[in-house]
Design a protein around this motif. Structure first.
Motif, PDB file in Angstrom:
ATOM      1  N   LYS A 252     -11.853 -12.810   9.913  1.00 29.05           N
ATOM      2  CA  LYS A 252     -11.168 -13.213   8.672  1.00 29.05           C
ATOM      3  C   LYS A 252     -12.188 -13.685   7.641  1.00 29.05           C
ATOM      4  O   LYS A 252     -12.145 -13.279   6.476  1.00 29.05           O
ATOM      5  N   ASP A 253     -13.107 -14.525   8.056  1.00 31.27           N
ATOM      6  CA  ASP A 253     -14.146 -15.033   7.150  1.00 31.27           C
ATOM      7  C   ASP A 253     -14.994 -13.876   6.613  1.00 31.27           C
ATOM      8  O   ASP A 253     -15.268 -13.797   5.418  1.00 31.27           O
ATOM      9  N   MET A 254     -15.377 -12.937   7.477  1.00 33.22           N
ATOM     10  CA  MET A 254     -16.183 -11.807   7.045  1.00 33.22           C
ATOM     11  C   MET A 254     -15.410 -10.952   6.036  1.00 33.22           C
ATOM     12  O   MET A 254     -15.926 -10.617   4.971  1.00 33.22           O
ATOM     13  N   CYS A 255     -14.174 -10.615   6.365  1.00 32.28           N
ATOM     14  CA  CYS A 255     -13.349  -9.761   5.511  1.00 32.28           C
ATOM     15  C   CYS A 255     -13.147 -10.368   4.128  1.00 32.28           C
ATOM     16  O   CYS A 255     -13.283  -9.687   3.114  1.00 32.28           O
ATOM     17  N   GLU A 256     -12.838 -11.644   4.084  1.00 37.58           N
ATOM     18  CA  GLU A 256     -12.478 -12.270   2.818  1.00 37.58           C
ATOM     19  C   GLU A 256     -13.672 -12.834   2.057  1.00 37.58           C
ATOM     20  O   GLU A 256     -13.526 -13.294   0.933  1.00 37.58           O
ATOM     21  N   THR A 257     -14.864 -12.780   2.652  1.00 32.64           N
ATOM     22  CA  THR A 257     -16.068 -13.263   1.983  1.00 32.64           C
ATOM     23  C   THR A 257     -16.981 -12.117   1.572  1.00 32.64           C
ATOM     24  O   THR A 257     -17.475 -12.081   0.452  1.00 32.64           O
ATOM     25  N   MET A 258     -17.195 -11.171   2.473  1.00 32.12           N
ATOM     26  CA  MET A 258     -18.167 -10.102   2.248  1.00 32.12           C
ATOM     27  C   MET A 258     -17.910  -9.327   0.961  1.00 32.12           C
ATOM     28  O   MET A 258     -18.839  -8.989   0.239  1.00 32.12           O
ATOM     29  N   TRP A 259     -16.663  -9.030   0.651  1.00 28.54           N
ATOM     30  CA  TRP A 259     -16.330  -8.256  -0.550  1.00 28.54           C
ATOM     31  C   TRP A 259     -15.557  -9.071  -1.569  1.00 28.54           C
ATOM     32  O   TRP A 259     -14.766  -8.555  -2.337  1.00 28.54           O
ATOM     33  N   GLY A 260     -15.773 -10.373  -1.595  1.00 33.60           N
ATOM     34  CA  GLY A 260     -15.070 -11.221  -2.557  1.00 33.60           C
ATOM     35  C   GLY A 260     -13.571 -11.164  -2.315  1.00 33.60           C
ATOM     36  O   GLY A 260     -13.104 -11.321  -1.204  1.00 33.60           O
ATOM     37  N   LYS A 261     -12.812 -10.873  -3.351  1.00 33.48           N
ATOM     38  CA  LYS A 261     -11.352 -10.838  -3.242  1.00 33.48           C
ATOM     39  C   LYS A 261     -10.814  -9.411  -3.090  1.00 33.48           C
ATOM     40  O   LYS A 261      -9.638  -9.165  -3.283  1.00 33.48           O
ATOM     41  N   SER A 262     -11.692  -8.476  -2.726  1.00 32.28           N
ATOM     42  CA  SER A 262     -11.273  -7.076  -2.596  1.00 32.28           C
ATOM     43  C   SER A 262     -10.366  -6.833  -1.404  1.00 32.28           C
ATOM     44  O   SER A 262      -9.533  -5.927  -1.430  1.00 32.28           O
ATOM     45  N   PHE A 263     -10.521  -7.619  -0.340  1.00 36.79           N
ATOM     46  CA  PHE A 263      -9.721  -7.435   0.865  1.00 36.79           C
ATOM     47  C   PHE A 263      -9.107  -8.758   1.294  1.00 36.79           C
ATOM     48  O   PHE A 263      -9.673  -9.822   1.067  1.00 36.79           O
ATOM     49  N   VAL A 264      -7.960  -8.660   1.924  1.00 34.35           N
ATOM     50  CA  VAL A 264      -7.293  -9.809   2.521  1.00 34.35           C
ATOM     51  C   VAL A 264      -7.149  -9.491   4.008  1.00 34.35           C
ATOM     52  O   VAL A 264      -6.774  -8.382   4.381  1.00 34.35           O
ATOM     53  N   TYR A 265      -7.451 -10.444   4.837  1.00 32.92           N
ATOM     54  CA  TYR A 265      -7.392 -10.239   6.284  1.00 32.92           C
ATOM     55  C   TYR A 265      -5.970  -9.916   6.720  1.00 32.92           C
ATOM     56  O   TYR A 265      -5.013 -10.566   6.301  1.00 32.92           O
ATOM     57  N   GLU A 266      -5.833  -8.911   7.558  1.00 34.63           N
ATOM     58  CA  GLU A 266      -4.532  -8.519   8.118  1.00 34.63           C
ATOM     59  C   GLU A 266      -4.664  -8.448   9.625  1.00 34.63           C
ATOM     60  O   GLU A 266      -5.490  -7.702  10.145  1.00 34.63           O
ATOM     61  N   SER A 267      -3.880  -9.238  10.340  1.00 33.10           N
ATOM     62  CA  SER A 267      -3.982  -9.267  11.800  1.00 33.10           C
ATOM     63  C   SER A 267      -3.239  -8.108  12.455  1.00 33.10           C
ATOM     64  O   SER A 267      -3.549  -7.735  13.574  1.00 33.10           O
ATOM     65  N   GLU A 268      -2.280  -7.504  11.764  1.00 28.98           N
ATOM     66  CA  GLU A 268      -1.540  -6.370  12.328  1.00 28.98           C
ATOM     67  C   GLU A 268      -2.237  -5.075  11.922  1.00 28.98           C
ATOM     68  O   GLU A 268      -2.205  -4.674  10.758  1.00 28.98           O
ATOM     69  N   GLU A 269      -2.891  -4.431  12.883  1.00 26.63           N
ATOM     70  CA  GLU A 269      -3.729  -3.263  12.588  1.00 26.63           C
ATOM     71  C   GLU A 269      -2.986  -2.127  11.907  1.00 26.63           C
ATOM     72  O   GLU A 269      -3.569  -1.397  11.114  1.00 26.63           O
ATOM     73  N   THR A 270      -1.704  -1.964  12.172  1.00 30.17           N
ATOM     74  CA  THR A 270      -0.960  -0.868  11.545  1.00 30.17           C
ATOM     75  C   THR A 270      -0.815  -1.065  10.038  1.00 30.17           C
ATOM     76  O   THR A 270      -0.533  -0.118   9.318  1.00 30.17           O
ATOM     77  N   LYS A 271      -1.025  -2.284   9.559  1.00 30.30           N
ATOM     78  CA  LYS A 271      -0.937  -2.578   8.128  1.00 30.30           C
ATOM     79  C   LYS A 271      -2.315  -2.748   7.493  1.00 30.30           C
ATOM     80  O   LYS A 271      -2.439  -2.956   6.299  1.00 30.30           O
ATOM     81  N   ALA A 272      -3.357  -2.686   8.308  1.00 31.70           N
ATOM     82  CA  ALA A 272      -4.710  -2.953   7.825  1.00 31.70           C
ATOM     83  C   ALA A 272      -5.336  -1.720   7.176  1.00 31.70           C
ATOM     84  O   ALA A 272      -4.964  -0.582   7.458  1.00 31.70           O
ATOM     85  N   TYR A 273      -6.304  -1.959   6.312  1.00 34.59           N
ATOM     86  CA  TYR A 273      -7.060  -0.896   5.657  1.00 34.59           C
ATOM     87  C   TYR A 273      -7.999  -0.251   6.673  1.00 34.59           C
ATOM     88  O   TYR A 273      -8.645  -0.939   7.453  1.00 34.59           O
ATOM     89  N   THR A 274      -8.081   1.070   6.666  1.00 34.41           N
ATOM     90  CA  THR A 274      -8.972   1.798   7.565  1.00 34.41           C
ATOM     91  C   THR A 274     -10.232   2.170   6.798  1.00 34.41           C
ATOM     92  O   THR A 274     -10.169   2.910   5.821  1.00 34.41           O
ATOM     93  N   MET A 275     -11.382   1.623   7.223  1.00 33.29           N
ATOM     94  CA  MET A 275     -12.640   1.862   6.517  1.00 33.29           C
ATOM     95  C   MET A 275     -13.146   3.288   6.688  1.00 33.29           C
ATOM     96  O   MET A 275     -13.622   3.888   5.752  1.00 33.29           O
ATOM     97  N   THR A 276     -13.097   3.816   7.895  1.00 34.53           N
ATOM     98  CA  THR A 276     -13.598   5.167   8.136  1.00 34.53           C
ATOM     99  C   THR A 276     -12.603   5.935   8.996  1.00 34.53           C
ATOM    100  O   THR A 276     -11.833   5.346   9.753  1.00 34.53           O
TER     101      THR A 276
END
Length: 116
Positions: A49-73
């Motif tokens: 969560k810290d990595m997701c919401e810090t590394m790219w500023g406010k571009s991403f929000v942490y999502e614990s349910e993978e089916t709703k999460a952004y797929t990077m590759t």
């Protein structure tokens, strides 16, 4: 999943712990014979969560349910799985002055050089 897979890998970042600081960090590292700025992900970020919401500023929000999460590759030639999640969002067909290489995120789509 990404944080857990990479927590012992090294990352080069600056004081704000953002991805945008990578280029300057790598330059500092080159000047200091790779001893100055690289740290383990686990030493920079407290978790996924810290990595997701810090590394790219406010571009991403942490999502614990993978089916709703952004797929990077995803495999080249397959449909972007994010298209099925964000059906209510409109995206530009082209990013102005920037080419996004979705299937190879560690390669600059403009220069073709590897980015780490």
């Amino acid at each position: 999943a990404w944080y857990d897979a990479c927590k012992d890998d090294m990352v080069c970042t600056g004081p704000n712990r953002r991805h945008s600081e990578t280029k300057a960090c790598m330059a500092r590292n080159a000047e200091n014979k790779n001893t100055a700025a690289c740290q383990k992900y686990s030493d920079v970020y407290t978790g996924g969560k810290d990595m997701c919401e810090t590394m790219w500023g406010k571009s991403f929000v942490y999502e614990s349910e993978e089916t709703k999460a952004y797929t990077m590759t995803f495999p080249e030639g397959t449909v972007n799985p994010n298209n099925f999640i964000f059906t209510d969002k409109k995206f530009p067909s082209v990013c102005t002055n920037h080419t996004v290489n979705i299937t190879h995120p560690h390669v600059d789509a403009i220069t073709g050089e590897r980015i780490t």
